[in-house]
Design a protein around this motif. Structure first.
Motif, PDB file in Angstrom:
ATOM      1  N   ASP A   2     -10.438-100.482 -41.677  1.00 49.18           N
ATOM      2  CA  ASP A   2     -10.115-100.666 -40.269  1.00 49.18           C
ATOM      3  C   ASP A   2      -9.567 -99.383 -39.653  1.00 49.18           C
ATOM      4  O   ASP A   2      -9.923 -99.032 -38.543  1.00 49.18           O
ATOM      5  N   GLN A   3      -8.702 -98.673 -40.384  1.00 52.20           N
ATOM      6  CA  GLN A   3      -8.142 -97.423 -39.865  1.00 52.20           C
ATOM      7  C   GLN A   3      -9.230 -96.370 -39.708  1.00 52.20           C
ATOM      8  O   GLN A   3      -9.218 -95.594 -38.767  1.00 52.20           O
ATOM      9  N   LEU A   4     -10.187 -96.358 -40.610  1.00 52.97           N
ATOM     10  CA  LEU A   4     -11.285 -95.415 -40.529  1.00 52.97           C
ATOM     11  C   LEU A   4     -12.126 -95.675 -39.279  1.00 52.97           C
ATOM     12  O   LEU A   4     -12.549 -94.753 -38.587  1.00 52.97           O
ATOM     13  N   VAL A   6     -11.030 -97.000 -36.455  1.00 55.18           N
ATOM     14  CA  VAL A   6     -10.231 -96.576 -35.303  1.00 55.18           C
ATOM     15  C   VAL A   6     -10.309 -95.060 -35.148  1.00 55.18           C
ATOM     16  O   VAL A   6     -10.505 -94.542 -34.048  1.00 55.18           O
ATOM     17  N   VAL A   7     -10.171 -94.336 -36.246  1.00 57.57           N
ATOM     18  CA  VAL A   7     -10.241 -92.869 -36.209  1.00 57.57           C
ATOM     19  C   VAL A   7     -11.622 -92.440 -35.719  1.00 57.57           C
ATOM     20  O   VAL A   7     -11.750 -91.531 -34.896  1.00 57.57           O
ATOM     21  N   HIS A   8     -12.646 -93.096 -36.222  1.00 57.44           N
ATOM     22  CA  HIS A   8     -14.018 -92.761 -35.826  1.00 57.44           C
ATOM     23  C   HIS A   8     -14.225 -92.971 -34.317  1.00 57.44           C
ATOM     24  O   HIS A   8     -14.800 -92.124 -33.630  1.00 57.44           O
ATOM     25  N   ARG A   9     -13.755 -94.087 -33.790  1.00 54.17           N
ATOM     26  CA  ARG A   9     -13.893 -94.354 -32.356  1.00 54.17           C
ATOM     27  C   ARG A   9     -13.144 -93.314 -31.525  1.00 54.17           C
ATOM     28  O   ARG A   9     -13.626 -92.857 -30.487  1.00 54.17           O
ATOM     29  N   LYS A  10     -11.946 -92.937 -31.955  1.00 52.27           N
ATOM     30  CA  LYS A  10     -11.173 -91.927 -31.222  1.00 52.27           C
ATOM     31  C   LYS A  10     -11.879 -90.575 -31.263  1.00 52.27           C
ATOM     32  O   LYS A  10     -11.910 -89.851 -30.266  1.00 52.27           O
TER      33      LYS A  10
END
Length: 137
Positions: A2-4, A6-10
């Motif tokens: 999930d954190q990956l 979020v980082v990808h979208r940002k």
């Protein structure tokens, strides 16, 4: 995972924003395209034509033209370039946009100032352009 995501979208959002900013800078800083020329000729049946043409950046000065006399100018066109002319003859005035970079379909390289209005031919289509209205001043 999930954190990956979020980082990808940002990261994708940041790259998109950076790309937009770069494109805007390129458009704003782009050099003018090749020179554009326009010319105005007095075709009034009687009287002298007084013309004053300008843009936001360039004042072309006052011109006094007898029948069949004219003047022209060249400029580096950029998006939004606008040249307008204020014409006067025998107590009547007329205002028209000689070149409008925001509406290139209303541009003619050769304008003729006639008794009824200003006439020209649109460059790519050859369509007759008739601009302005003589009003008492």
């Amino acid at each position: 995972m999930d954190q990956l995501g979020v980082v990808h979208r940002k990261l994708v959002a940041a790259v998109g924003l950076a790309t937009t900013i770069i494109i805007m800078i390129v458009i704003i800083m782009a050099p003018p395209s090749s020179a554009t020329t326009t010319h105005i000729t007095n075709k009034l049946s009687s009287g002298v034509l007084r013309a004053h043409c300008a843009s936001r950046k360039d004042d072309l000065g006052n011109h006094t033209l007898a029948f069949d006399e004219g003047f022209g100018w060249s400029f580096g066109e950029t998006f939004g370039t606008l040249f307008w002319c204020d014409l006067e003859s025998e107590g009547y005035g007329l205002h028209f946009d000689a070149y409008d970079g925001g509406n290139p379909y209303r541009f003619s390289e050769r304008w003729e100032v006639r008794d009824d209005a200003v006439h020209g031919k649109q460059g790519s289509s050859g369509e007759e352009l008739v601009l302005g209205v003589w009003l008492p001043i």
